[in-house]
Design an enzyme around this catalytic site. Structure first.
Site, mmCIF file in Angstrom:
data_model
loop_
_atom_site.group_PDB
_atom_site.id
_atom_site.type_symbol
_atom_site.label_atom_id
_atom_site.label_comp_id
_atom_site.label_asym_id
_atom_site.label_seq_id
_atom_site.Cartn_x
_atom_site.Cartn_y
_atom_site.Cartn_z
ATOM 1 N N ASN A 185 -3.787 -6.099 5.547
ATOM 2 C CA ASN A 185 -2.662 -5.110 5.511
ATOM 3 C C ASN A 185 -2.933 -4.345 4.268
ATOM 4 O O ASN A 185 -2.088 -4.833 3.318
ATOM 5 C CB ASN A 185 -1.559 -5.816 5.758
ATOM 6 C CG ASN A 185 -0.247 -4.560 5.798
ATOM 7 O OD1 ASN A 185 -0.684 -3.428 6.016
ATOM 8 N ND2 ASN A 185 0.951 -5.195 5.240
ATOM 9 N N PRO A 186 -3.622 -3.129 4.065
ATOM 10 C CA PRO A 186 -3.981 -2.804 2.660
ATOM 11 C C PRO A 186 -2.598 -1.551 2.419
ATOM 12 O O PRO A 186 -1.792 -1.277 3.526
ATOM 13 C CB PRO A 186 -5.303 -2.248 3.067
ATOM 14 C CG PRO A 186 -5.120 -1.902 4.497
ATOM 15 C CD PRO A 186 -4.621 -2.818 4.976
ATOM 16 N N PHE B 206 5.066 -8.077 -1.663
ATOM 17 C CA PHE B 206 5.504 -7.069 -0.478
ATOM 18 C C PHE B 206 5.993 -8.360 0.356
ATOM 19 O O PHE B 206 5.339 -9.426 0.978
ATOM 20 C CB PHE B 206 4.131 -6.607 -0.055
ATOM 21 C CG PHE B 206 4.155 -5.852 0.888
ATOM 22 C CD1 PHE B 206 4.806 -4.661 0.853
ATOM 23 C CD2 PHE B 206 3.918 -6.026 2.504
ATOM 24 C CE1 PHE B 206 5.068 -3.578 1.967
ATOM 25 C CE2 PHE B 206 3.857 -5.253 3.299
ATOM 26 C CZ PHE B 206 4.347 -4.163 3.162
HETATM 27 N N1 GLN Z 1 4.389 -0.230 6.581
HETATM 28 C C1 GLN Z 1 4.624 -0.311 5.485
HETATM 29 C C2 GLN Z 1 5.977 0.408 4.879
HETATM 30 O O1 GLN Z 1 6.901 0.011 5.546
HETATM 31 C C3 GLN Z 1 3.533 0.032 4.616
HETATM 32 C C4 GLN Z 1 2.732 -0.903 4.567
HETATM 33 C C5 GLN Z 1 1.601 -0.663 3.932
HETATM 34 O O2 GLN Z 1 1.091 0.292 2.861
HETATM 35 N N2 GLN Z 1 0.562 -1.748 4.044
HETATM 36 O O3 GLN Z 1 6.166 0.789 3.910
#
Ligand code: GLN
Length: 285
Positions: A190-191, A94
């Site tokens: 940050n799940p 990620f």
């Molecule tokens: N904010 C994220 C996105 O842009 C999602 C992150 C998450 O699920 N921790 O897709």
């Protein structure tokens, strides 16, 4: 295209048209960034009328083709910035977002108030961004960084090594708390919090190239968040704190759930710089 030199302005114009056709946002900026990458250094020194040699042109077209398939720029480059440091990223990991930098800053503020030699946990560390931010912020903190994904763990380990922090950051395979028995002064996470029905409408960069496990928060987006909240108190030291990123529109339900978790007090949600309710925090009372 023949093997001839081209001018920067022509190559960027053609590149940005191709990116625009592929639906890439900010195509001109992206076309320039890709050219920097092809040149191998910032193009600050290159003016629009400068010539680009054929070998760079070839490299540029290859990068352009990748970006046209909506591969995220960071994956093409193989790295991304986080706060004041760089992180290696690649397929299966990620890419940390700006809001997670804000989460890191909040966690660092909490870290400063902790007693000597504190212990912190980064749940779902991915590239290791949060764990490294904590370890860099305080020389006596030790961090355990867990993730379930072997590919993420490989990047986290590599990043920990590059930053010379193997002594203080332990990277461990664990499905949330499954292989964590310690108690911590601070837990950060940050799940995944995207509701499953919304996964299909994410940007192609995210949908196609980022790990689903880092995004998919179950039917209402809150599965991982609830799991973490329910189990956090038994992994926090007295007065220990948890800070966690949450999604738009989730604050009310997260707070309602957190209130019912025995041992969790001082629960609140703070907004990010764009105004979204983004950062849950709580303490073990
Ligand atoms: N904010 C994220 C996105 O842009 C999602 C992150 C998450 O699920 N921790 O897709």
């Amino acid at each position: 295209m023949g093997p001839k030199a081209e001018r920067v302005r022509d190559i960027v114009a053609r590149g940005s048209e191709a990116l625009a056709r592929a639906g890439v946002p900010n195509p001109v900026r992206e076309a320039r960034r890709l050219l920097s990458l092809a040149v191998g250094s910032p193009t600050a020194g290159l003016g629009p009328a400068d010539w680009v040699p054929p070998c760079v042109g070839r490299r540029y077209r290859a990068l352009l083709a990748q970006r046209g398939r909506r591969v995220p720029f960071q994956l093409i480059e193989g790295e991304t910035g986080f706060l004041d440091f760089d992180l290696a990223v690649g397929p299966g990991v990620f890419i940390p977002r700006p809001e997670t930098e804000e989460l890191a800053e909040r966690a660092i503020a909490l870290l400063r108030s902790l007693p000597p030699r504190p212990l912190a946990l980064d749940l779902g560390t991915g590239s290791g961004a949060l764990a490294l931010a904590l370890a860099r912020a305080r020389p006596d903190v030790s961090v355990i960084a867990v993730d379930v994904s072997p590919r993420a763990l490989a990047y986290a380990r590599r990043n920990v090594r590059v930053h010379g922090l193997e002594e203080r950051v332990e990277v461990r395979r664990s499905n949330w708390f499954s292989r964590v028995s310690e108690r911590f002064h601070l837990i950060v996470a940050n799940p995944p919090y995207v509701a499953r029905p919304e996964l299909a409408s994410l940007d192609p960069e995210v949908r196609r190239y980022e790990p689903r496990r880092a995004l998919d928060g179950g039917p209402d987006g809150l599965s991982a968040i609830r799991w973490i909240l329910a189990h956090a108190p038994r992994h926090l030291l007295p007065q220990g704190a948890i800070v966690m990123e949450i999604g738009d529109g989730q604050a009310e339900e997260v707070l309602r759930f957190a209130c019912r978790v025995p041992g969790l007090v001082e629960t609140r949600v703070d907004r990010d710089l764009r105004g979204g309710e983004r950062f849950f925090s709580g303490r073990c009372g």
